[in-house]
Scaffold this motif. Structure first.
Motif, PDB file in Angstrom:
ATOM      1  N   GLN A  47      11.899  21.633 -17.385  1.00 21.40           N
ATOM      2  CA  GLN A  47      11.779  22.957 -16.415  1.00 21.40           C
ATOM      3  C   GLN A  47      10.451  23.333 -16.107  1.00 21.40           C
ATOM      4  O   GLN A  47      10.346  23.921 -15.266  1.00 21.40           O
ATOM      5  N   GLU A  48       9.574  23.151 -17.031  1.00 21.35           N
ATOM      6  CA  GLU A  48       8.304  23.699 -16.894  1.00 21.35           C
ATOM      7  C   GLU A  48       7.272  22.830 -15.987  1.00 21.35           C
ATOM      8  O   GLU A  48       6.576  23.615 -14.932  1.00 21.35           O
ATOM      9  N   THR A  49       7.576  21.583 -15.683  1.00 18.79           N
ATOM     10  CA  THR A  49       6.828  20.786 -14.853  1.00 18.79           C
ATOM     11  C   THR A  49       7.566  20.223 -13.632  1.00 18.79           C
ATOM     12  O   THR A  49       6.586  19.816 -12.594  1.00 18.79           O
ATOM     13  N   GLU A  50       8.735  20.509 -13.339  1.00 18.61           N
ATOM     14  CA  GLU A  50       9.492  20.073 -12.085  1.00 18.61           C
ATOM     15  C   GLU A  50       9.320  20.879 -11.020  1.00 18.61           C
ATOM     16  O   GLU A  50       8.631  22.055 -11.270  1.00 18.61           O
ATOM     17  N   ALA A  51       9.356  20.652  -9.746  1.00 21.83           N
ATOM     18  CA  ALA A  51       9.148  21.578  -8.466  1.00 21.83           C
ATOM     19  C   ALA A  51       9.754  22.847  -8.827  1.00 21.83           C
ATOM     20  O   ALA A  51      10.970  23.047  -9.281  1.00 21.83           O
ATOM     21  N   ALA A  52       9.000  23.823  -8.383  1.00 25.49           N
ATOM     22  CA  ALA A  52       9.439  25.431  -8.755  1.00 25.49           C
ATOM     23  C   ALA A  52      10.889  25.561  -7.723  1.00 25.49           C
ATOM     24  O   ALA A  52      10.767  25.230  -6.603  1.00 25.49           O
ATOM     25  N   TYR A  53      11.883  25.956  -8.184  1.00 26.12           N
ATOM     26  CA  TYR A  53      13.206  26.070  -7.805  1.00 26.12           C
ATOM     27  C   TYR A  53      13.422  27.427  -6.733  1.00 26.12           C
ATOM     28  O   TYR A  53      13.867  27.066  -5.868  1.00 26.12           O
ATOM     29  N   ASN A  54      12.713  28.292  -7.270  1.00 21.18           N
ATOM     30  CA  ASN A  54      12.941  29.693  -6.852  1.00 21.18           C
ATOM     31  C   ASN A  54      12.081  30.045  -5.789  1.00 21.18           C
ATOM     32  O   ASN A  54      12.123  30.879  -4.775  1.00 21.18           O
ATOM     33  N   LYS A  55      10.883  29.240  -5.309  1.00 14.98           N
ATOM     34  CA  LYS A  55       9.992  29.276  -4.215  1.00 14.98           C
ATOM     35  C   LYS A  55      10.669  29.127  -2.823  1.00 14.98           C
ATOM     36  O   LYS A  55      11.755  28.040  -2.825  1.00 14.98           O
ATOM     37  N   PRO A  56      10.254  29.635  -1.538  1.00 14.79           N
ATOM     38  CA  PRO A  56      10.570  29.139  -0.646  1.00 14.79           C
ATOM     39  C   PRO A  56      10.624  27.597  -0.413  1.00 14.79           C
ATOM     40  O   PRO A  56       9.761  26.777  -1.004  1.00 14.79           O
ATOM     41  N   LYS A  57      11.681  27.050   0.204  1.00 13.51           N
ATOM     42  CA  LYS A  57      11.831  25.451   0.209  1.00 13.51           C
ATOM     43  C   LYS A  57      11.374  24.911   1.747  1.00 13.51           C
ATOM     44  O   LYS A  57      11.846  25.660   2.631  1.00 13.51           O
ATOM     45  N   THR A  58      11.029  23.922   1.820  1.00 11.90           N
ATOM     46  CA  THR A  58      10.882  23.104   2.926  1.00 11.90           C
ATOM     47  C   THR A  58      11.731  21.948   2.772  1.00 11.90           C
ATOM     48  O   THR A  58      11.490  21.054   2.021  1.00 11.90           O
ATOM     49  N   TYR A  59      12.448  21.668   3.942  1.00 19.44           N
ATOM     50  CA  TYR A  59      13.658  20.741   3.777  1.00 19.44           C
ATOM     51  C   TYR A  59      13.346  19.499   4.811  1.00 19.44           C
ATOM     52  O   TYR A  59      12.438  19.771   5.787  1.00 19.44           O
ATOM     53  N   ILE A  60      13.594  18.294   4.464  1.00 24.21           N
ATOM     54  CA  ILE A  60      13.644  17.096   5.328  1.00 24.21           C
ATOM     55  C   ILE A  60      14.619  17.363   6.104  1.00 24.21           C
ATOM     56  O   ILE A  60      15.860  17.343   5.713  1.00 24.21           O
ATOM     57  N   THR A  61      14.276  17.184   7.549  1.00 22.64           N
ATOM     58  CA  THR A  61      15.328  17.704   8.516  1.00 22.64           C
ATOM     59  C   THR A  61      15.523  16.250   9.194  1.00 22.64           C
ATOM     60  O   THR A  61      16.619  16.235  10.014  1.00 22.64           O
ATOM     61  N   ASN A  69       0.795  -1.144   0.045  1.00 22.72           N
ATOM     62  CA  ASN A  69      -0.010  -0.097  -0.240  1.00 22.72           C
ATOM     63  C   ASN A  69       1.003   1.352  -0.013  1.00 22.72           C
ATOM     64  O   ASN A  69       1.663   1.289   0.779  1.00 22.72           O
ATOM     65  N   ILE A  70       0.429   2.257  -0.769  1.00 24.94           N
ATOM     66  CA  ILE A  70       1.119   3.490  -0.803  1.00 24.94           C
ATOM     67  C   ILE A  70       0.215   4.479  -1.281  1.00 24.94           C
ATOM     68  O   ILE A  70      -0.786   4.631  -1.924  1.00 24.94           O
ATOM     69  N   THR A  71       0.075   5.629  -0.174  1.00 25.19           N
ATOM     70  CA  THR A  71      -0.362   6.844  -0.655  1.00 25.19           C
ATOM     71  C   THR A  71       0.462   8.137  -0.618  1.00 25.19           C
ATOM     72  O   THR A  71       1.562   7.937   0.004  1.00 25.19           O
ATOM     73  N   THR A  72       0.185   8.884  -1.551  1.00 27.24           N
ATOM     74  CA  THR A  72       1.099  10.135  -2.046  1.00 27.24           C
ATOM     75  C   THR A  72       0.290  11.377  -2.042  1.00 27.24           C
ATOM     76  O   THR A  72      -0.806  11.411  -2.323  1.00 27.24           O
ATOM     77  N   GLY A  73       0.912  12.362  -1.806  1.00 25.92           N
ATOM     78  CA  GLY A  73       0.252  13.740  -1.974  1.00 25.92           C
ATOM     79  C   GLY A  73       0.867  14.565  -3.155  1.00 25.92           C
ATOM     80  O   GLY A  73       1.613  13.976  -3.923  1.00 25.92           O
ATOM     81  N   GLN A  74       0.845  15.885  -2.955  1.00 30.43           N
ATOM     82  CA  GLN A  74       1.451  16.792  -4.204  1.00 30.43           C
ATOM     83  C   GLN A  74       2.255  17.824  -3.613  1.00 30.43           C
ATOM     84  O   GLN A  74       2.374  18.794  -4.319  1.00 30.43           O
ATOM     85  N   SER A  75       2.663  17.805  -2.263  1.00 31.54           N
ATOM     86  CA  SER A  75       3.750  18.762  -1.871  1.00 31.54           C
ATOM     87  C   SER A  75       5.026  18.470  -2.142  1.00 31.54           C
ATOM     88  O   SER A  75       5.457  17.409  -2.157  1.00 31.54           O
ATOM     89  N   THR A  76       5.988  19.614  -2.402  1.00 26.49           N
ATOM     90  CA  THR A  76       7.418  19.327  -2.508  1.00 26.49           C
ATOM     91  C   THR A  76       8.073  19.631  -1.155  1.00 26.49           C
ATOM     92  O   THR A  76       7.826  20.567  -0.622  1.00 26.49           O
ATOM     93  N   LEU A  77       9.147  18.739  -1.156  1.00 25.68           N
ATOM     94  CA  LEU A  77      10.004  18.875  -0.177  1.00 25.68           C
ATOM     95  C   LEU A  77      11.423  18.690  -0.693  1.00 25.68           C
ATOM     96  O   LEU A  77      11.710  17.972  -1.705  1.00 25.68           O
ATOM     97  N   TRP A  78      12.467  19.281  -0.076  1.00 23.21           N
ATOM     98  CA  TRP A  78      13.716  19.189  -0.551  1.00 23.21           C
ATOM     99  C   TRP A  78      14.735  18.667   0.566  1.00 23.21           C
ATOM    100  O   TRP A  78      14.219  18.274   1.675  1.00 23.21           O
ATOM    101  N   ILE A  79      15.768  18.138  -0.084  1.00 26.29           N
ATOM    102  CA  ILE A  79      16.556  17.218   1.065  1.00 26.29           C
ATOM    103  C   ILE A  79      18.022  17.507   0.591  1.00 26.29           C
ATOM    104  O   ILE A  79      18.572  17.721  -0.534  1.00 26.29           O
ATOM    105  N   LYS A  80      19.134  17.726   1.570  1.00 27.85           N
ATOM    106  CA  LYS A  80      20.423  17.923   1.519  1.00 27.85           C
ATOM    107  C   LYS A  80      21.015  17.133   2.707  1.00 27.85           C
ATOM    108  O   LYS A  80      20.747  16.664   3.239  1.00 27.85           O
ATOM    109  N   HIS A  81      22.463  17.410   2.473  1.00 30.72           N
ATOM    110  CA  HIS A  81      23.217  16.749   3.463  1.00 30.72           C
ATOM    111  C   HIS A  81      23.027  17.409   4.901  1.00 30.72           C
ATOM    112  O   HIS A  81      22.751  18.464   4.718  1.00 30.72           O
ATOM    113  N   GLY A  82      22.887  16.567   5.962  1.00 29.53           N
ATOM    114  CA  GLY A  82      22.891  17.134   7.335  1.00 29.53           C
ATOM    115  C   GLY A  82      21.368  16.511   7.785  1.00 29.53           C
ATOM    116  O   GLY A  82      21.113  17.038   8.942  1.00 29.53           O
ATOM    117  N   VAL A  83      20.782  15.647   6.898  1.00 24.30           N
ATOM    118  CA  VAL A  83      19.623  15.208   7.808  1.00 24.30           C
ATOM    119  C   VAL A  83      19.794  14.550   9.168  1.00 24.30           C
ATOM    120  O   VAL A  83      20.806  13.777   9.232  1.00 24.30           O
TER     121      VAL A  83
END
Length: 616
Positions: free
Chosen positions: A131-145, A34-48
């Motif tokens: 470029q048109e459909t991937e996650a918007a790059y310049n908007k404020p980002k929420t990161y996985i922490t 089973n898998i459920t998904t939404g449509q919100s964007t999160l970002w991830i980088k070193h330091g999680v």
């Protein structure tokens, strides 16, 4: 949105909506329960910040791994400096294994895949639309922490060398929109499976950062079959050890858990036996093309750190002619001609069935080998396929091809060999000919590997045998590459034109995916099918083409064995599976495995599996 659960009509509607609305579709392979998904964007980088049962996990996606400094994002405590006990990718020596080491290595590999070995999914978007459909790059980002890992039970020594079904590989995985991911599993192996699903939530942005666009995510998952494997023949062609390591890596990404090493055959003996050094010295193709005890231990340890058990096979009493290079008085029909009379492929050679020296040889061999293997596995494969009774016409201890004489001798041989395996605390495997063709009685503990197809699985399970399915009609990945034989001009040339192999045609991913090992079985018989293995016999495979022969076709079998062949009684569709498999293939390539494409880019851009559907 919810995938892979509920009614068939609902599932079909859901998949259509996903294809139409989201590009690319989040495509976990093999399909979770089973898998459920939404449509919100999160970002991830070193330091999680990663925890395991509340303790800090000092992970690194760098090689070699440095010391690391972490402080919890939820506190103001001074950062904690920890020294990593190994460099990234190295597996600490066994046979004692720590759950924490297993999990920490898995976290490091997962983060390496996410942060360093990801890909821009341009092939999955509509043409020129990345470029048109991937996650918007310049908007404020929420990161996985945070990534919080909880293991709900303790692992035991048997976790690292399990009998089929002994380890609980189930897991749950969640990712909320605030940047916290959670994994819960019963075993460290289940944690590894969850981490592999976690890696598939992310893509590389065309601007370079890493993101997911499907939060929140909730997955619950568990395998259908406890044995999900690959047979790798390292005797007919020899593989450098790094190729075996790479195969183990790819298996772990596919949530496969058994590597079957067919390590000797009549063509070559590459396995070093310290008490019998002449076997490898005389039997290897060349000096250095061997596997030392240290190599085998490294392979087994590397595998265990990826949730995989290695099962070694020394095929007997057939497929063993190479022993004649060191012990000619143990073998009959070594190099007999014409070989087509005496064996399936040259050179011929089988153990003499009534020769006492064979027992002494096998006693010494198994006393050396099996205790070393037993620290890392529950099984040993004793072979038993394709014994040619014609060879025993040439055996001075037998002198006949009469099955009434040979059958009891094979029974005696098998009983003794299985006693050696059990003495080492291991469970014997055999090929299906032992019980099915030679009428040999075997113990209830013995696992039978079937390859002959037809009604073989029905017949074996009807007799109460535990079975591993490797039906050559579907799961022999070496098939369809043409004959490895050569033909002289004239009758041989004309009679064998156009030089196809015995098991063609090629086993496409679709054919591999179509097979159901438990089809047409009763409920009780189905319980005896422990799983299956795809086979890579190596007459025409070596390190140069191994990856694109195995992958992603073995991935197709991997989903059949993990997820099951059907949803609500209906076969999974190639239209749904194709785009997911294509995406997963891109992930394997990004992680260093040269998996073959399943189709041209046109057919899967936009993740619409019906683009190249054959109209009816």
């Amino acid at each position: 949105m919810k995938l892979f659960g509920g009614s068939k009509a609902w599932l079909s509607t859901c998949l259509v909506l996903l294809v139409a609305v989201i590009a690319p579709v989040q495509a976990v392979w093999p399909a979770p329960s089973n898998i459920t998904t939404g449509q919100s964007t999160l970002w991830i980088k070193h330091g999680v910040f990663v925890t395991y049962n509340g303790g800090i996990v000092c992970w690194s996606s760098l090689s070699p791994a440095p010391s690391c400094m972490f402080s919890s994002p939820s506190t103001n405590k001074k950062p904690m400096v920890l020294q990593l006990p190994w460099t990234y990718g190295f597996s600490p020596p066994g046979p004692k294994f720590s759950s924490r080491d297993i999990v920490t290595g898995g976290v490091s590999r997962a983060m390496d895949a996410i942060l360093n070995k990801n890909f821009v999914p341009w092939k999955l978007y509509a043409r020129n639309k990345v470029q048109e459909t991937e996650a918007a790059y310049n908007k404020p980002k929420t990161y996985i922490t945070r990534l919080e890992i909880t293991q709900t039970a303790k692992d035991s020594d048997s976790t690292w060398k399990p009998v089929a079904g002994e380890v609980d590989e189930s897991y749950s995985l969640s990712l909320d929109t605030k940047g916290t991911a959670k994994i819960q599993a019963v075993s460290a192996v289940g944690v590894l499976r969850a981490l592999e699903s976690f890696t598939q939530l992310f893509f590389k942005h065309s601007q370079g950062s890493i993101y997911t666009s499907v939060a929140p995510v909730a997955i619950t998952d568990a395998p259908t079959y406890p044995h999900r494997g690959i047979l790798m023949d390292v005797a007919r062609n020899w593989y450098p050890i790094e190729n075996i390591f790479r195969t183990l890596d790819a298996m772990s990404w596919n949530k496969m858990n058994r590597l079957h090493l067919h390590v000797t055959d009549s063509q070559a003996w590459p396995l070093e036996i310290p008490s019998m050094p002449e076997l490898a010295q005389n039997g290897a193709y060349a000096k250095g093309l061997t596997y030392s005890p240290s190599d085998i231990r490294s392979i087994q340890t590397y595998a265990i750190h990826r949730g995989i058990e290695v099962i070694v096979e020394i095929d007997t009493p057939g497929h063993i002619g190479i022993v004649a290079e060191s012990y000619p008085d143990l073998i009959t029909a070594w190099g007999a001609e014409p070989w087509t009379t005496y064996c399936a492929e040259p050179p011929c050679g089988q153990f003499r069935l009534n020769e006492p020296k064979v027992d002494k040889f096998l006693d010494k061999l198994m006393d050396d080998l099996l205790p070393r293997l037993a620290s890392y596995t529950a099984y040993f494969h004793t072979g038993g396929d394709e014994v040619n009774f014609q060879e025993y016409l040439l055996d001075p201890t037998v002198g006949t091809n009469d099955s009434a004489v040979i059958g009891p001798l094979i029974q005696k041989f098998t009983d003794k060999n299985h006693a050696r395996v059990r003495k080492a605390g291991l469970i014997p495997f055999v090929w299906e000919e032992i019980p099915a063709s030679y009428n040999v009685s075997i113990g209830e503990d013995v696992v039978v590997q079937s390859w002959l197809g037809g009604t073989a699985i029905q017949d074996l399970t009807a007799k109460g045998h535990k079975v591993i399915d490797s039906n050559y009609n579907y799961w022999y990945l070496d098939c369809g590459r043409g004959a490895w034989l050569t033909f002289e001009n004239g009758d041989a040339f004309d009679g064998n034109y156009p030089f196809n192999d015995w098991c063609g045609p090629t086993k496409s991913w679709g054919l591999v995916y179509s097979y159901d090992p438990r089809a047409n079985l009763t409920e009780e018989q189905a319980k005896l099918v422990l799983g299956g293995e795809v086979a890579a016999w190596s007459e025409e495979i070596d390190e140069t083409n191994l990856d694109n022969i195995l992958w992603p076709r073995a991935s197709a079998a991997g989903e059949v064995l993990w997820s099951g062949r059907t949803v609500d009684g209906q076969n999974r569709s190639q239209i749904e599976a194709g785009p997911r498999l294509n995406e997963f293939r891109e992930r394997m390539v990004a992680r260093g495995v040269r998996a073959a494409p399943i189709t041209m880019v046109f057919c899967t851009q936009g993740m619409d599996g019906s683009t190249c559907e054959l109209p009816m």
